[in-house]
Design a protein around this motif. Structure first.
Motif, mmCIF file in Angstrom:
data_model
loop_
_atom_site.group_PDB
_atom_site.id
_atom_site.type_symbol
_atom_site.label_atom_id
_atom_site.label_comp_id
_atom_site.label_asym_id
_atom_site.label_seq_id
_atom_site.Cartn_x
_atom_site.Cartn_y
_atom_site.Cartn_z
ATOM 1 N N SER A 84 0.731 -1.194 -0.005
ATOM 2 C CA SER A 84 -0.065 -0.008 -0.036
ATOM 3 C C SER A 84 0.981 1.318 0.036
ATOM 4 C CB SER A 84 -0.800 -0.056 1.095
ATOM 5 O OG SER A 84 -1.626 1.264 1.182
ATOM 6 N N ALA A 85 0.417 2.195 -0.878
ATOM 7 C CA ALA A 85 1.266 3.490 -0.745
ATOM 8 C C ALA A 85 0.354 4.635 -0.198
ATOM 9 C CB ALA A 85 1.377 3.762 -2.102
ATOM 10 N N ILE A 86 -0.546 4.179 0.863
ATOM 11 C CA ILE A 86 -1.350 5.308 1.319
ATOM 12 C C ILE A 86 -0.555 5.729 2.605
ATOM 13 C CG2 ILE A 86 -3.515 5.860 2.338
ATOM 14 C CD1 ILE A 86 -4.561 3.326 0.517
ATOM 15 N N THR A 87 -0.403 4.855 3.628
ATOM 16 C CA THR A 87 -0.044 5.346 5.183
ATOM 17 C C THR A 87 1.036 4.597 5.404
ATOM 18 O OG1 THR A 87 -2.159 6.354 5.660
ATOM 19 C CG2 THR A 87 -0.585 5.589 7.852
ATOM 20 N N LEU A 88 2.208 5.225 6.044
ATOM 21 C CA LEU A 88 3.287 4.694 6.888
ATOM 22 C C LEU A 88 3.204 4.922 8.254
ATOM 23 C CD1 LEU A 88 6.110 3.366 6.628
ATOM 24 C CD2 LEU A 88 6.962 5.505 6.193
ATOM 25 N N ILE A 89 3.516 4.076 9.166
ATOM 26 C CA ILE A 89 3.672 4.240 10.555
ATOM 27 C C ILE A 89 5.172 3.830 10.680
ATOM 28 C CG2 ILE A 89 3.134 3.681 12.961
ATOM 29 C CD1 ILE A 89 0.332 2.874 11.527
ATOM 30 N N ASP A 90 5.917 4.785 11.166
ATOM 31 C CA ASP A 90 7.479 4.351 11.470
ATOM 32 C C ASP A 90 8.078 5.391 12.427
ATOM 33 O OD1 ASP A 90 10.059 3.055 10.699
ATOM 34 O OD2 ASP A 90 10.567 5.215 9.828
ATOM 35 N N LEU A 94 3.330 9.170 11.957
ATOM 36 C CA LEU A 94 2.209 8.745 11.005
ATOM 37 C C LEU A 94 2.294 9.627 10.034
ATOM 38 C CD1 LEU A 94 -0.410 6.937 10.676
ATOM 39 C CD2 LEU A 94 -1.728 9.002 11.765
ATOM 40 N N TYR A 95 2.185 8.769 8.749
ATOM 41 C CA TYR A 95 2.462 9.466 7.375
ATOM 42 C C TYR A 95 1.595 9.296 6.439
ATOM 43 C CZ TYR A 95 7.158 10.565 9.544
ATOM 44 O OH TYR A 95 8.300 10.542 10.087
ATOM 45 N N TYR A 96 0.630 10.433 5.866
ATOM 46 C CA TYR A 96 -0.141 10.042 4.778
ATOM 47 C C TYR A 96 0.307 10.292 3.425
ATOM 48 C CZ TYR A 96 -3.855 10.405 8.537
ATOM 49 O OH TYR A 96 -4.548 10.362 9.706
ATOM 50 N N ARG A 97 0.751 9.422 2.636
ATOM 51 C CA ARG A 97 1.444 9.635 1.428
ATOM 52 C C ARG A 97 2.659 10.367 1.550
ATOM 53 N NH1 ARG A 97 -1.408 6.663 -2.464
ATOM 54 N NH2 ARG A 97 -3.522 6.588 -2.348
ATOM 55 N N ASP A 299 1.146 6.981 21.707
ATOM 56 C CA ASP A 299 0.341 7.481 20.416
ATOM 57 C C ASP A 299 0.280 8.724 20.212
ATOM 58 O OD1 ASP A 299 -1.645 7.662 18.520
ATOM 59 O OD2 ASP A 299 -2.943 6.313 19.299
ATOM 60 N N PRO A 300 1.038 9.208 19.105
ATOM 61 C CA PRO A 300 1.064 10.730 18.939
ATOM 62 C C PRO A 300 -0.365 11.273 18.693
ATOM 63 C CG PRO A 300 1.967 9.467 16.997
ATOM 64 C CD PRO A 300 1.578 8.569 18.251
ATOM 65 N N ARG A 301 -1.235 10.433 18.124
ATOM 66 C CA ARG A 301 -2.577 11.017 17.817
ATOM 67 C C ARG A 301 -3.199 11.532 19.155
ATOM 68 N NH1 ARG A 301 -4.781 5.922 15.080
ATOM 69 N NH2 ARG A 301 -3.928 4.969 16.904
ATOM 70 N N ALA A 302 -3.162 10.692 20.287
ATOM 71 C CA ALA A 302 -3.689 10.937 21.317
ATOM 72 C C ALA A 302 -3.194 12.205 21.928
ATOM 73 C CB ALA A 302 -3.453 9.961 22.749
ATOM 74 N N THR A 303 -1.931 12.457 21.952
ATOM 75 C CA THR A 303 -1.061 13.734 22.349
ATOM 76 C C THR A 303 -1.734 14.744 21.489
ATOM 77 O OG1 THR A 303 0.938 12.609 22.760
ATOM 78 C CG2 THR A 303 1.061 14.858 22.667
ATOM 79 N N ALA A 304 -1.722 14.612 20.319
ATOM 80 C CA ALA A 304 -2.069 15.964 19.501
ATOM 81 C C ALA A 304 -3.649 16.204 19.893
ATOM 82 C CB ALA A 304 -1.786 15.766 18.136
#
Length: 404
Positions: A84-90, A94-97, A299-304
């Motif tokens: 998949s070329a959509i999302t990367l977690i590294d 979290l990266y969208y394209r 989880d950085p999504r929670a922090t943000a």
């Protein structure tokens, strides 16, 4: 001892060594990392990363990763692997394209992120979408599924497969979902503003926007996989998103958000976040809203999301209780708050119910689901795993005859 043997005995090995051990490309190695199958860490003063040799050996013991071998537990967390070329977690990000999702969440709307994930140019598929006002048949996900089932049957354009057509269909689907969760309002603007206005919480608009963007996709989670399975049969985007909604509702996926909201409500009732966590654990109950295997450091999504809520409200007693829940949960489990915790905090802060909390999740995630559906359609492949039979051995034909 050879150089190869020495390298494999170290605790950490280079990307070249790890890829060679698994007989895979570096891109596949990075996919293993993003799925949480292999731990990686940075090197001070260098952009290079190292990879846990124990994880590499474990993967090899489950089968030859480079020759299509099947791990013993092939549908557990981390497998199967789909390109998949959509999302990367590294590296905890979290990266969208290729774009940092946390950076996008600072100012972008969900509609802007949709354009990125759907690979559009400057065209805006939402510009001319008109959805008639219609009260939902039922609250929450049930109402969303019912709406899409009816709308999808009437939308002949949903059978078109070009990128522009899929984008326009996707925009209609997202607007239908916004309409359902805004109690039938006409979604004639950015989703976060429509929702905040319909819910009577205009001050929450920016926090809702942040949450929607951070919910937009999360690689190959359970609901995205369900969407891709549906899309692989050439089902319409409406049907694919219905599959995602049905999966999201499960208590081990998006259904965890209402559970976390219940924990926060319990803490607010007690006026003591630590006591709420302690009582849960004493009863032998799981603690929802904490930990994620892809984010061992938090989880950085929670922090943000929590930062966006605090920015909108400033200091207040409710957030003090939430902070106490987070601190007590971390102390007890060693895990930090996850996205469900952030969404539940957003809902509790503005008095939104559980259906609206999961609605933010579903509306945001629908954008990613539609990207996955389009990518799966473009691949032209049918997702059809095989089953490892574990039942009784077949009997000879005469053994199946009924006794007189």
């Amino acid at each position: 001892m050879s150089e190869r043997a020495a390298s494999s005995s170290r605790a950490w090995i280079t990307a070249a060594e790890a890829a060679a051990e698994l007989n895979v490309s570096r891109a596949t190695l990075y996919a293993y990392v993003s799925r949480g199958l292999v731990e990686s860490r940075g090197q001070p003063g260098s952009r290079r990363r190292l990879y846990a040799a124990t994880d590499i050996r474990r993967l090899r013991s489950h089968g030859d990763a480079g020759s299509g071998g099947t791990p013993d537990r092939a549908l557990d967390f981390g497998a199967p692997l789909l390109d998949s070329a959509i999302t990367l977690i590294d590296g905890g990000r979290l990266y969208y394209r290729g774009r940092d999702a946390l950076a996008l969440a600072e100012s972008a709307s969900l509609e802007t992120v949709a354009g990125l994930l759907w690979q559009l140019d400057d065209s805006d598929p939402f510009a001319d979408v008109v959805i008639e006002p219609e009260p939902p048949a039922a609250p929450g996900i049930a109402g969303a599924i019912a709406r899409l089932a009816v709308a999808g049957r009437a939308d002949v354009a949903a059978y078109a497969r070009t990128t522009p057509a899929l984008a326009r269909t996707g925009a209609r689907i997202v607007r239908h979902l916004v309409s359902v969760w805004s109690d039938g309002a006409v979604p004639d603007g950015p989703a976060h503003r429509v929702l905040a206005t319909a819910w009577g919480v205009p001050a929450a608009a920016e926090a809702i926007r942040t949450a929607l963007v951070l919910c937009a996709d999360h690689e190959l989670n359970a609901s995205a996989f369900a969407v891709r399975v549906a899309a692989s049969t050439r089902a319409t985007p409406y049907a694919a998103v219905i599959a995602g909604l049905a999966t999201l509702e499960g208590p081990r996926h998006g259904g965890m958000t209402p559970q976390t909201l219940a924990l926060i409500h319990e803490a607010l009732r007690l006026g003591d976040g630590r006591a709420a966590v302690t009582e849960r654990l004493r009863r032998g109950e799981a603690l929802p809203g904490f930990g994620h295997p892809l984010y061992p450091d938090g989880d950085p999504r929670a922090t943000a999301t929590l930062q966006a809520v605090r920015k909108a409200t400033g200091p207040q007693p409710l957030l003090d209780v939430v902070d106490a829940v987070a601190a007590a949960g971390r102390a007890a489990t060693g895990l930090g708050p996850n996205l469900d915790f952030g969404l539940a905090t957003l809902a509790a802060t503005w008095g939104l119910d559980a259906d609206r909390a999961i609605g933010v999740f579903a509306i945001g995630r629908s954008v990613g689901w539609l990207a996955h559906a389009a990518e799966q359609l473009a691949s032209g492949t049918l997702i059809r795993p095989r089953a490892r039979y574990t039942g009784p051995e077949p009997r000879p034909a005469h053994g199946n005859r009924a006794r007189p």
